[in-house]
Enzyme design. Structure first.
Site, PDB file in Angstrom:
ATOM      1  N   ALA A  46       0.822  -1.209   0.000  1.00 16.54           N
ATOM      2  CA  ALA A  46       0.000   0.000   0.000  1.00 16.54           C
ATOM      3  C   ALA A  46       0.858   1.262   0.000  1.00 16.54           C
ATOM      4  CB  ALA A  46      -0.934  -0.008   1.210  1.00 16.54           C
TER       5      ALA A  46
ATOM      6  N   GLU B  36      11.389 -11.223  -9.947  1.00 19.49           N
ATOM      7  CA  GLU B  36      12.763 -11.697 -10.137  1.00 19.49           C
ATOM      8  C   GLU B  36      13.552 -11.570  -8.834  1.00 19.49           C
ATOM      9  OE1 GLU B  36      10.994  -9.592 -11.911  1.00 19.49           O
ATOM     10  OE2 GLU B  36      11.720  -9.390 -13.963  1.00 19.49           O
TER      11      GLU B  36
HETATM   12  N1  THU Z   1       7.452  -6.105 -11.952  1.00 18.44           N
HETATM   13  C1  THU Z   1       8.123  -7.263 -11.782  1.00 18.44           C
HETATM   14  O1  THU Z   1       7.748  -8.124 -10.973  1.00 18.44           O
HETATM   15  N2  THU Z   1       9.240  -7.476 -12.528  1.00 18.44           N
HETATM   16  C2  THU Z   1       9.770  -6.571 -13.404  1.00 18.44           C
HETATM   17  O2  THU Z   1      10.861  -6.773 -13.914  1.00 18.44           O
HETATM   18  C3  THU Z   1       8.998  -5.371 -13.749  1.00 18.44           C
HETATM   19  C4  THU Z   1       7.838  -5.062 -12.882  1.00 18.44           C
HETATM   20  C5  THU Z   1       6.277  -5.852 -11.122  1.00 18.44           C
HETATM   21  C6  THU Z   1       6.465  -4.749 -10.104  1.00 18.44           C
HETATM   22  C7  THU Z   1       5.052  -4.298  -9.879  1.00 18.44           C
HETATM   23  O3  THU Z   1       4.467  -5.141  -8.886  1.00 18.44           O
HETATM   24  C8  THU Z   1       4.360  -4.571 -11.198  1.00 18.44           C
HETATM   25  O4  THU Z   1       5.190  -5.459 -11.916  1.00 18.44           O
HETATM   26  C9  THU Z   1       4.128  -3.330 -12.021  1.00 18.44           C
HETATM   27  O5  THU Z   1       5.282  -2.611 -12.163  1.00 18.44           O
END
Ligand code: THU
Length: 155
Positions: free
Chosen positions: A55, A64
């Site tokens: 939040a 990753e």
């Molecule tokens: N996100 C990832 O888990 N990996 C990435 O490499 C890019 C973005 C997630 C972070 C956030 O929870 C959502 O995707 C939107 O940015």
């Protein structure tokens, strides 16, 4: 299997399957962007992770890094490949989700950039493979801080 070994088609499918399964655990009530990742460790173990939002926004963590930090916290610090499955909420993935810059830097800490294979997948049959070196050329890593045997620095 050494880092330089090519991933078998079966292993690619297994890793993508792991990322897709991990994606189901995505906690992303704010962005609704769901990501799963599956890491292949040097010893053959597979460690998965999903994105976890918050939040307060900034404490959130990418899939990753969740996978990498889980692995490192269990003593696993060598990796050969990572599969990533990310897309807006929904069972059909519409994007190849390449890792963000912060995750690329965290990979650089634990992986040989020439050999870490990064798989971005929409499904087990629809994916692209690249290396960390291609995603983070000229990246800064642990080698930069290693002692330089040619310099005689006294502290
Ligand atoms: N996100 C990832 O888990 N990996 C990435 O490499 C890019 C973005 C997630 C972070 C956030 O929870 C959502 O995707 C939107 O940015």
């Amino acid at each position: 299997m050494e880092c330089t070994d090519k991933l078998t088609p079966d292993m690619i499918r297994t890793l993508i399957g792991g990322a897709l399964t991990a994606r189901k655990m995505s906690y992303s009530p704010y962005s609704h962007y769901q990501v799963g990742a599956a890491l292949l460790a040097g010893d053959g173990r597979i460690v998965t992770g999903c994105n976890i939002e918050n939040a307060a926004y900034s404490p959130g963590c990418c899939a990753e890094r969740t996978a990498i930090f889980k692995a490192v916290s269990e003593g696993i610090t060598s990796f050969k490949a990572i599969a990533i499955a990310g897309s807006p909420r929904g069972d059909v993935l519409t994007q190849y989700a390449y890792p963000c810059g912060v995750c690329r830097q965290v990979m650089m800490e634990f992986c040989d950039p020439e050999h870490l294979q990064v798989i971005v997948a929409k499904s087990e049959d629809d994916y692209r493979i690249t290396t960390l070196r291609e995603l983070l050329p000229e990246g800064f890593g642990p080698d930069n801080l290693a002692a330089d045997e040619n310099t005689d620095v006294k502290e």
